[in-house]
Design a protein around this motif. Structure first.
Motif, PDB file in Angstrom:
ATOM      1  N   PRO A 152       0.817  -1.215   0.000  1.00  0.00           N
ATOM      2  CA  PRO A 152       0.000   0.000   0.000  1.00  0.00           C
ATOM      3  C   PRO A 152       0.851   1.266   0.000  1.00  0.00           C
ATOM      4  O   PRO A 152       0.508   2.256  -0.654  1.00  0.00           O
ATOM      5  N   GLU A 153       1.982   1.253   0.704  1.00  0.00           N
ATOM      6  CA  GLU A 153       2.860   2.423   0.757  1.00  0.00           C
ATOM      7  C   GLU A 153       3.401   2.771  -0.621  1.00  0.00           C
ATOM      8  O   GLU A 153       3.562   3.940  -0.960  1.00  0.00           O
ATOM      9  N   ALA A 154       3.682   1.741  -1.423  1.00  0.00           N
ATOM     10  CA  ALA A 154       4.180   1.981  -2.779  1.00  0.00           C
ATOM     11  C   ALA A 154       3.101   2.613  -3.647  1.00  0.00           C
ATOM     12  O   ALA A 154       3.374   3.526  -4.430  1.00  0.00           O
ATOM     13  N   PHE A 155       1.856   2.140  -3.512  1.00  0.00           N
ATOM     14  CA  PHE A 155       0.764   2.746  -4.275  1.00  0.00           C
ATOM     15  C   PHE A 155       0.566   4.202  -3.854  1.00  0.00           C
ATOM     16  O   PHE A 155       0.406   5.084  -4.696  1.00  0.00           O
ATOM     17  N   ALA A 177      -0.229   7.054  -9.943  1.00  0.00           N
ATOM     18  CA  ALA A 177      -1.478   6.456  -9.469  1.00  0.00           C
ATOM     19  C   ALA A 177      -2.605   7.480  -9.575  1.00  0.00           C
ATOM     20  O   ALA A 177      -2.361   8.691  -9.553  1.00  0.00           O
ATOM     21  N   VAL A 178      -3.841   6.998  -9.687  1.00  0.00           N
ATOM     22  CA  VAL A 178      -5.000   7.887  -9.719  1.00  0.00           C
ATOM     23  C   VAL A 178      -5.062   8.610  -8.372  1.00  0.00           C
ATOM     24  O   VAL A 178      -5.212   7.971  -7.329  1.00  0.00           O
ATOM     25  N   PRO A 179      -4.926   9.942  -8.363  1.00  0.00           N
ATOM     26  CA  PRO A 179      -4.840  10.688  -7.098  1.00  0.00           C
ATOM     27  C   PRO A 179      -6.032  10.501  -6.166  1.00  0.00           C
ATOM     28  O   PRO A 179      -5.859  10.388  -4.948  1.00  0.00           O
ATOM     29  N   ALA A 180      -7.233  10.440  -6.699  1.00  0.00           N
ATOM     30  CA  ALA A 180      -8.411  10.276  -5.837  1.00  0.00           C
ATOM     31  C   ALA A 180      -8.382   8.946  -5.100  1.00  0.00           C
ATOM     32  O   ALA A 180      -8.811   8.855  -3.953  1.00  0.00           O
ATOM     33  N   LEU A 181      -7.860   7.911  -5.749  1.00  0.00           N
ATOM     34  CA  LEU A 181      -7.774   6.605  -5.090  1.00  0.00           C
ATOM     35  C   LEU A 181      -6.720   6.617  -3.994  1.00  0.00           C
ATOM     36  O   LEU A 181      -6.901   5.996  -2.943  1.00  0.00           O
ATOM     37  N   GLN A 182      -5.631   7.329  -4.231  1.00  0.00           N
ATOM     38  CA  GLN A 182      -4.631   7.480  -3.170  1.00  0.00           C
ATOM     39  C   GLN A 182      -5.256   8.187  -1.967  1.00  0.00           C
ATOM     40  O   GLN A 182      -5.052   7.776  -0.824  1.00  0.00           O
ATOM     41  N   ALA A 183      -6.017   9.243  -2.214  1.00  0.00           N
ATOM     42  CA  ALA A 183      -6.640  10.012  -1.119  1.00  0.00           C
ATOM     43  C   ALA A 183      -7.637   9.147  -0.358  1.00  0.00           C
ATOM     44  O   ALA A 183      -7.694   9.203   0.881  1.00  0.00           O
ATOM     45  N   ARG A 184      -8.411   8.351  -1.053  1.00  0.00           N
ATOM     46  CA  ARG A 184      -9.417   7.502  -0.390  1.00  0.00           C
ATOM     47  C   ARG A 184      -8.755   6.407   0.429  1.00  0.00           C
ATOM     48  O   ARG A 184      -9.205   6.099   1.535  1.00  0.00           O
ATOM     49  N   LEU A 185      -7.682   5.834  -0.098  1.00  0.00           N
ATOM     50  CA  LEU A 185      -6.961   4.816   0.663  1.00  0.00           C
ATOM     51  C   LEU A 185      -6.339   5.433   1.910  1.00  0.00           C
ATOM     52  O   LEU A 185      -6.387   4.846   2.994  1.00  0.00           O
ATOM     53  N   ARG A 186      -5.765   6.625   1.785  1.00  0.00           N
ATOM     54  CA  ARG A 186      -5.207   7.323   2.952  1.00  0.00           C
ATOM     55  C   ARG A 186      -6.287   7.585   4.011  1.00  0.00           C
ATOM     56  O   ARG A 186      -6.044   7.426   5.210  1.00  0.00           O
TER      57      ARG A 186
END
Length: 145
Positions: free
Chosen positions: A122-125, A131-140
């Protein structure tokens, strides 16, 4: 899962569903097609896509997972789900966090959308510039709960 969503309730207004799907401790990531006319061409993405007909969010995601990677959502443990504003236009999308055992990797059958798939920490993603920025924000957001 404080969403108030019931998969049996009809009339839910949304456009699609995506999932951060953990296989063991790693995320299943899809490399999007790299062609004009799509959002985030060539980016790292999660399984999921657009709603068809009167599908519920769960039905949309289950169909997309079967089509894209050949996995059955019913085999996954539901960790979290929540609606968000769409990152690509007006409307709502549902974001899920799911987990399967690492043995599910052997059941992956990549479909005809995207350039390929991989498993990553997950840290790499979260650190990936493509990566799709919105997906990074949602995962965070989910990680912060």
């Amino acid at each position: 899962m404080a969403t108030g969503y019931s998969p049996r309730r009809g009339g839910e207004s949304f456009d699609g569903a995506k999932a951060a799907l953990f296989l063991g401790s790693r995320l299943l990531v899809i490399r999007r097609d790299d062609r004009p006319g799509i959002s985030f061409p060539g980016a790292l993405d999660f399984p999921g896509g657009g709603r068809e007909g009167a599908e519920t969010p769960d039905e949309t995601l289950a169909r997309e997972m079967r089509e894209e990677v050949g996995l059955e959502m019913a085999r996954a443990e539901m960790l979290w789900r929540r609606p968000f504003d769409s990152a690509t236009g007006p409307g709502k999308v549902w974001f899920f966090v799911l987990r399967m055992g690492s043995e599910a990797e052997s059941a992956i059958r990549f479909g005809d959308e995207g350039q390929g798939w991989s498993l990553m920490a997950p840290e790499a993603f979260l650190a990936a510039p493509d990566a799709v920025p919105a997906l990074q924000a949602r995962l965070r957001l989910w990680q912060a709960l």
